[in-house]
Design a protein around this motif. Sequence first.
Motif, PDB file in Angstrom:
ATOM      1  N   TYR A  59      65.528  76.446  95.860  1.00  0.00           N
ATOM      2  CA  TYR A  59      65.811  76.001  94.493  1.00  0.00           C
ATOM      3  C   TYR A  59      64.629  76.296  93.571  1.00  0.00           C
ATOM      4  O   TYR A  59      64.817  76.658  92.406  1.00  0.00           O
ATOM      5  N   GLY A  60      63.409  76.154  94.120  1.00  0.00           N
ATOM      6  CA  GLY A  60      62.216  76.462  93.330  1.00  0.00           C
ATOM      7  C   GLY A  60      62.219  77.916  92.885  1.00  0.00           C
ATOM      8  O   GLY A  60      61.979  78.233  91.713  1.00  0.00           O
ATOM      9  N   ALA A  61      62.530  78.798  93.823  1.00  0.00           N
ATOM     10  CA  ALA A  61      62.559  80.232  93.513  1.00  0.00           C
ATOM     11  C   ALA A  61      63.601  80.512  92.438  1.00  0.00           C
ATOM     12  O   ALA A  61      63.376  81.294  91.502  1.00  0.00           O
ATOM     13  N   GLN A  62      64.744  79.832  92.564  1.00  0.00           N
ATOM     14  CA  GLN A  62      65.804  80.025  91.566  1.00  0.00           C
ATOM     15  C   GLN A  62      65.340  79.600  90.172  1.00  0.00           C
ATOM     16  O   GLN A  62      65.531  80.327  89.198  1.00  0.00           O
ATOM     17  N   ALA A  63      64.686  78.422  90.132  1.00  0.00           N
ATOM     18  CA  ALA A  63      64.219  77.925  88.834  1.00  0.00           C
ATOM     19  C   ALA A  63      63.230  78.906  88.217  1.00  0.00           C
ATOM     20  O   ALA A  63      63.316  79.244  87.032  1.00  0.00           O
ATOM     21  N   ALA A  64      62.289  79.412  89.040  1.00  0.00           N
ATOM     22  CA  ALA A  64      61.307  80.371  88.538  1.00  0.00           C
ATOM     23  C   ALA A  64      62.007  81.627  88.024  1.00  0.00           C
ATOM     24  O   ALA A  64      61.694  82.148  86.947  1.00  0.00           O
ATOM     25  N   GLY A  65      62.978  82.105  88.779  1.00  0.00           N
ATOM     26  CA  GLY A  65      63.728  83.295  88.367  1.00  0.00           C
ATOM     27  C   GLY A  65      64.392  83.101  87.022  1.00  0.00           C
ATOM     28  O   GLY A  65      64.292  83.944  86.129  1.00  0.00           O
ATOM     29  N   PHE A  66      65.067  81.951  86.886  1.00  0.00           N
ATOM     30  CA  PHE A  66      65.770  81.689  85.624  1.00  0.00           C
ATOM     31  C   PHE A  66      64.809  81.631  84.451  1.00  0.00           C
ATOM     32  O   PHE A  66      65.130  82.082  83.351  1.00  0.00           O
ATOM     33  N   ILE A  67      63.603  81.052  84.695  1.00  0.00           N
ATOM     34  CA  ILE A  67      62.637  80.966  83.593  1.00  0.00           C
ATOM     35  C   ILE A  67      62.231  82.359  83.139  1.00  0.00           C
ATOM     36  O   ILE A  67      62.235  82.666  81.943  1.00  0.00           O
ATOM     37  N   ILE A  68      61.962  83.243  84.098  1.00  0.00           N
ATOM     38  CA  ILE A  68      61.577  84.619  83.735  1.00  0.00           C
ATOM     39  C   ILE A  68      62.700  85.297  82.958  1.00  0.00           C
ATOM     40  O   ILE A  68      62.484  85.933  81.927  1.00  0.00           O
ATOM     41  N   VAL A  69      63.927  85.124  83.429  1.00  0.00           N
ATOM     42  CA  VAL A  69      65.081  85.712  82.742  1.00  0.00           C
ATOM     43  C   VAL A  69      65.152  85.211  81.300  1.00  0.00           C
ATOM     44  O   VAL A  69      65.328  85.976  80.348  1.00  0.00           O
ATOM     45  N   LYS A  70      64.988  83.900  81.148  1.00  0.00           N
ATOM     46  CA  LYS A  70      65.088  83.318  79.805  1.00  0.00           C
ATOM     47  C   LYS A  70      63.984  83.834  78.889  1.00  0.00           C
ATOM     48  O   LYS A  70      64.218  84.094  77.702  1.00  0.00           O
ATOM     49  N   ILE A  71      62.772  83.962  79.453  1.00  0.00           N
ATOM     50  CA  ILE A  71      61.655  84.469  78.638  1.00  0.00           C
ATOM     51  C   ILE A  71      61.966  85.879  78.133  1.00  0.00           C
ATOM     52  O   ILE A  71      61.746  86.201  76.961  1.00  0.00           O
ATOM     53  N   CYS A  72      62.494  86.698  79.031  1.00  0.00           N
ATOM     54  CA  CYS A  72      62.820  88.069  78.632  1.00  0.00           C
ATOM     55  C   CYS A  72      63.833  88.086  77.489  1.00  0.00           C
ATOM     56  O   CYS A  72      63.692  88.832  76.518  1.00  0.00           O
ATOM     57  N   VAL A  73      64.872  87.276  77.623  1.00  0.00           N
ATOM     58  CA  VAL A  73      65.891  87.218  76.568  1.00  0.00           C
ATOM     59  C   VAL A  73      65.255  86.773  75.258  1.00  0.00           C
ATOM     60  O   VAL A  73      65.525  87.325  74.179  1.00  0.00           O
ATOM     61  N   LEU A  74      64.353  85.781  75.367  1.00  0.00           N
ATOM     62  CA  LEU A  74      63.691  85.261  74.179  1.00  0.00           C
ATOM     63  C   LEU A  74      62.863  86.353  73.489  1.00  0.00           C
ATOM     64  O   LEU A  74      62.889  86.492  72.268  1.00  0.00           O
ATOM     65  N   ILE A  75      62.150  87.149  74.306  1.00  0.00           N
ATOM     66  CA  ILE A  75      61.339  88.234  73.749  1.00  0.00           C
ATOM     67  C   ILE A  75      62.223  89.209  72.982  1.00  0.00           C
ATOM     68  O   ILE A  75      61.925  89.591  71.848  1.00  0.00           O
ATOM     69  N   VAL A  76      63.347  89.576  73.591  1.00  0.00           N
ATOM     70  CA  VAL A  76      64.250  90.532  72.944  1.00  0.00           C
ATOM     71  C   VAL A  76      64.756  89.975  71.620  1.00  0.00           C
ATOM     72  O   VAL A  76      64.707  90.639  70.575  1.00  0.00           O
ATOM     73  N   LEU A  77      65.240  88.704  71.666  1.00  0.00           N
ATOM     74  CA  LEU A  77      65.790  88.104  70.448  1.00  0.00           C
ATOM     75  C   LEU A  77      64.723  87.962  69.369  1.00  0.00           C
ATOM     76  O   LEU A  77      64.993  88.211  68.187  1.00  0.00           O
ATOM     77  N   THR A  78      63.494  87.583  69.776  1.00  0.00           N
ATOM     78  CA  THR A  78      62.426  87.438  68.793  1.00  0.00           C
ATOM     79  C   THR A  78      62.113  88.781  68.148  1.00  0.00           C
ATOM     80  O   THR A  78      61.995  88.890  66.921  1.00  0.00           O
ATOM     81  N   ALA A  79      61.978  89.806  68.973  1.00  0.00           N
ATOM     82  CA  ALA A  79      61.666  91.127  68.434  1.00  0.00           C
ATOM     83  C   ALA A  79      62.720  91.544  67.413  1.00  0.00           C
ATOM     84  O   ALA A  79      62.393  91.988  66.301  1.00  0.00           O
ATOM     85  N   LEU A  80      63.988  91.361  67.787  1.00  0.00           N
ATOM     86  CA  LEU A  80      65.082  91.737  66.899  1.00  0.00           C
ATOM     87  C   LEU A  80      65.030  90.912  65.608  1.00  0.00           C
ATOM     88  O   LEU A  80      65.117  91.447  64.495  1.00  0.00           O
ATOM     89  N   GLY A  81      64.838  89.599  65.776  1.00  0.00           N
ATOM     90  CA  GLY A  81      64.815  88.699  64.625  1.00  0.00           C
ATOM     91  C   GLY A  81      63.655  89.024  63.690  1.00  0.00           C
ATOM     92  O   GLY A  81      63.842  89.111  62.471  1.00  0.00           O
ATOM     93  N   VAL A  82      62.489  89.220  64.263  1.00  0.00           N
ATOM     94  CA  VAL A  82      61.323  89.525  63.435  1.00  0.00           C
ATOM     95  C   VAL A  82      61.522  90.837  62.687  1.00  0.00           C
ATOM     96  O   VAL A  82      61.263  90.935  61.485  1.00  0.00           O
ATOM     97  N   LEU A  83      62.018  91.837  63.405  1.00  0.00           N
ATOM     98  CA  LEU A  83      62.231  93.139  62.778  1.00  0.00           C
ATOM     99  C   LEU A  83      63.183  93.031  61.591  1.00  0.00           C
ATOM    100  O   LEU A  83      62.866  93.437  60.468  1.00  0.00           O
ATOM    101  N   ILE A  84      64.341  92.434  61.818  1.00  0.00           N
ATOM    102  CA  ILE A  84      65.321  92.328  60.736  1.00  0.00           C
ATOM    103  C   ILE A  84      64.772  91.440  59.621  1.00  0.00           C
ATOM    104  O   ILE A  84      64.851  91.793  58.433  1.00  0.00           O
ATOM    105  N   GLY A  85      64.171  90.305  60.011  1.00  0.00           N
ATOM    106  CA  GLY A  85      63.627  89.389  59.011  1.00  0.00           C
ATOM    107  C   GLY A  85      62.572  90.063  58.146  1.00  0.00           C
ATOM    108  O   GLY A  85      62.572  89.929  56.912  1.00  0.00           O
ATOM    109  N   PHE A  86      61.717  90.804  58.764  1.00  0.00           N
ATOM    110  CA  PHE A  86      60.633  91.503  58.074  1.00  0.00           C
ATOM    111  C   PHE A  86      61.187  92.491  57.045  1.00  0.00           C
ATOM    112  O   PHE A  86      60.798  92.501  55.877  1.00  0.00           O
TER     113      PHE A  86
END
Lengths: 298, 254
Positions: free
Chosen positions: A20-47
Amino acid sequence: MVEKTAQDLDASEKTLKARYGAQAAGFIIVKICVLIVLTALGVLIGFIVMKGFGVVNFEFLTAMPKNGMIEGGIFPAILGTFLLSMGALLFALPTGILTAVWLTEYATSKKFVRIIRIGINSLAGVPSIVFGLFGLAFFVKFMQFGPSLLSGSLVLGILILPTVIGSSEEALLTVPRAFKEASLSLGATRWETMYKVILPNSVSGIITGVILSVGRAAGETAPILMTGATFYMARLPDSIFSKVMALPYHIYALMTEGSHKEQTAIAYGTALVLLMLVIAINSAAIYIRIRARRARKW
Amino acid sequence: MDESIRISVKKFNAWYGEKHALKDVDIEIPRNRIVAMIGPSGCGKSTFLRSINRMNDLIEGFKAQGSMLLDDRDIYDKDIDVTKLRRNVGMVFQKPNPFPMTIAENISYGLRINRMFKGKKDMLLQVEKSLIEAGLWEEVKDDLDKSAFELSGGQQQRLCIARALVIRPQVILMDEPTASLDPISTAKIEELIQVLKKEYTIVIVTHNMQQAARVADRTAFFMLGEIVEYGDTAKMFTKPDKKITEDYITGRFG
């Protein structure tokens, strides 16, 4: 089946926590990646929106540039990008669809088809500036079209050809084999089967792919840099041999030439218009795809 | 040659690449009869059926050898026109496969392709006639402009039969035509097949042995690409010549 011993159960019990620990760590990494993508897109369009929003108004969209490009609108660039994209489409659409038809339905030698596919995929991987260089050498110089709407459109057409072929092939292949067999079994020729049954049922898929590639063509700078785009024109283009202004090149030119600080604002305004244009084109593609999927009954 | 024989097959062999799918098949299919092909999955019965209208030509690596005569002309002769052959040998497929068009358009497709009508009135008349033959007219006469996909599975299959009938083929091939249908729809199609044999020669592949027993005049039992036994259906199902046929028919394997 081998029966589980009590010991096995114990072992899996102990490891459960770690799993379960490994799963939680995996999900966190996945979420961070999605966040990076969305932030990049948001910042670019917003800018772009923030910086460009101030200058975009009705006049900006419909007027000619004035006073050495630091005033007025960007209408010629909008029109130019539209014409270049349409020109590219005019070339790539029939060529691409018919190539896809040949690849999926007519080619008899699988080996030959594979070679052609490798060629097409390689074409897709060629850097766009190389297309520009080719266009300069072939269309502008050798064919003597000069730097023009025609040369630029043809280069963009070749650039999007792999996408058009690819999406057309995909669309053609989604038509159930059963339709094809039914048509042939009624004494239809392969060509009749193609244009009466297969093409009509894949047209929405083809259009979706094609529209997406038009969005790509509209945003390209390098291919038209040397083949038809120009920084400034006093008149609108009046023939296929006219040079044209284009949105992406306009941005590039505004930021690299001249020194008026109004240029930066206009460049961002132009970028905003280009961005909106591409988003609009892609939305149209998505809309058509959704509608086609709903209408499809097989 | 016997007048009443429509399809005569001698030493017919077929391959998919390296796979030898049909081995020395000999069979004579009489005119205006129903001949059923039975046998376990992968025995070659469908391959054989699809060889008769050369549908297997679409499969890369398919090869055929031997003679297969339709009215004394070899189907695999170099000079044969495949389009014309298929126009004369209709096919009904395992899953109903109407075109994504209206009911009327589905039927008239063959007429339009083969330029078989004189004006719209004539076309509609022929559409009606074949729908009546397929026993579907009463159910769809008010919905001719509706999509064929609005019909039930059984209706769709009868539509496909009507679509095959409208161009007046000589032979109709049916590849497990009721495999995806419920018992009532199956019964309707079986009745229809019986009526159709007055005008057509019908070859039907079926997984369902009772179906073969019910509809076919003759039955061929395929196994591993060969015809094990071929003869009168009644005899085959009561006193088969070979033990293995009996074992299959009685459900001992399959």
